[in-house]
Design a protein around this motif. Sequence first.
Motif, PDB file in Angstrom:
ATOM      1  N   ASP A  63       0.834  -1.707  -0.084  1.00  0.00           N
ATOM      2  CA  ASP A  63       0.096  -0.101  -0.263  1.00  0.00           C
ATOM      3  C   ASP A  63       0.773   1.291   0.212  1.00  0.00           C
ATOM      4  O   ASP A  63       1.244   1.634   0.296  1.00  0.00           O
ATOM      5  N   ASP A  76      -4.897  -0.657  12.031  1.00  0.00           N
ATOM      6  CA  ASP A  76      -4.567  -1.768  10.815  1.00  0.00           C
ATOM      7  C   ASP A  76      -4.128  -3.293  11.332  1.00  0.00           C
ATOM      8  O   ASP A  76      -3.625  -2.841  12.422  1.00  0.00           O
ATOM      9  N   THR A  98      -2.999  -4.456   2.108  1.00  0.00           N
ATOM     10  CA  THR A  98      -4.585  -4.056   2.236  1.00  0.00           C
ATOM     11  C   THR A  98      -5.245  -5.347   1.727  1.00  0.00           C
ATOM     12  O   THR A  98      -4.929  -5.988   1.163  1.00  0.00           O
ATOM     13  N   PRO A  99      -6.098  -4.429   3.266  1.00  0.00           N
ATOM     14  CA  PRO A  99      -7.284  -5.947   3.179  1.00  0.00           C
ATOM     15  C   PRO A  99      -8.055  -5.760   1.487  1.00  0.00           C
ATOM     16  O   PRO A  99      -7.906  -4.485   0.780  1.00  0.00           O
ATOM     17  N   GLU A 100      -8.247  -6.741   1.426  1.00  0.00           N
ATOM     18  CA  GLU A 100      -9.625  -7.322   0.024  1.00  0.00           C
ATOM     19  C   GLU A 100     -11.045  -6.718  -0.266  1.00  0.00           C
ATOM     20  O   GLU A 100     -11.548  -7.081   1.702  1.00  0.00           O
ATOM     21  N   PRO A 101     -11.224  -6.062  -0.303  1.00  0.00           N
ATOM     22  CA  PRO A 101     -13.126  -5.584  -0.150  1.00  0.00           C
ATOM     23  C   PRO A 101     -13.871  -6.906  -0.392  1.00  0.00           C
ATOM     24  O   PRO A 101     -14.076  -7.500  -0.972  1.00  0.00           O
ATOM     25  N   SER A 102     -14.898  -7.078   0.864  1.00  0.00           N
ATOM     26  CA  SER A 102     -15.287  -8.405   0.619  1.00  0.00           C
ATOM     27  C   SER A 102     -16.755  -8.136   0.577  1.00  0.00           C
ATOM     28  O   SER A 102     -17.124  -7.125  -0.401  1.00  0.00           O
TER      29      SER A 102
END
Length: 102
Positions: A63, A76, A98-102
Amino acid sequence: MNNFKTLLTQLLIVSALLLPWTTAGALETFEKAGFISDLGYDLFVIRGQSYRIAPGAKLRSNDAARQKFSDFKVGDEIWSKGKILNGVYYVDIISYETPEPS
């Protein structure tokens, strides 16, 4: 008596030289992942445990907004790896994705 003093001196020198090896061998390592619950200048807290950033620690992030330790925020999710020395957790590597969108 002179031989005794010489022997004692040699024993003390050998003991002093071996002392750093015993301390280095006593290091434990850790790996921890979790959400940052508190941040400081050179430390962070995950699940109630404080972790200090070791000098020369490496940061891996995909990120652009998280390229320095100062860019992190409470909440975070990170993964860290390091060493425990005298009960203090020193972090050598911090990884953030970076978290993946759910």
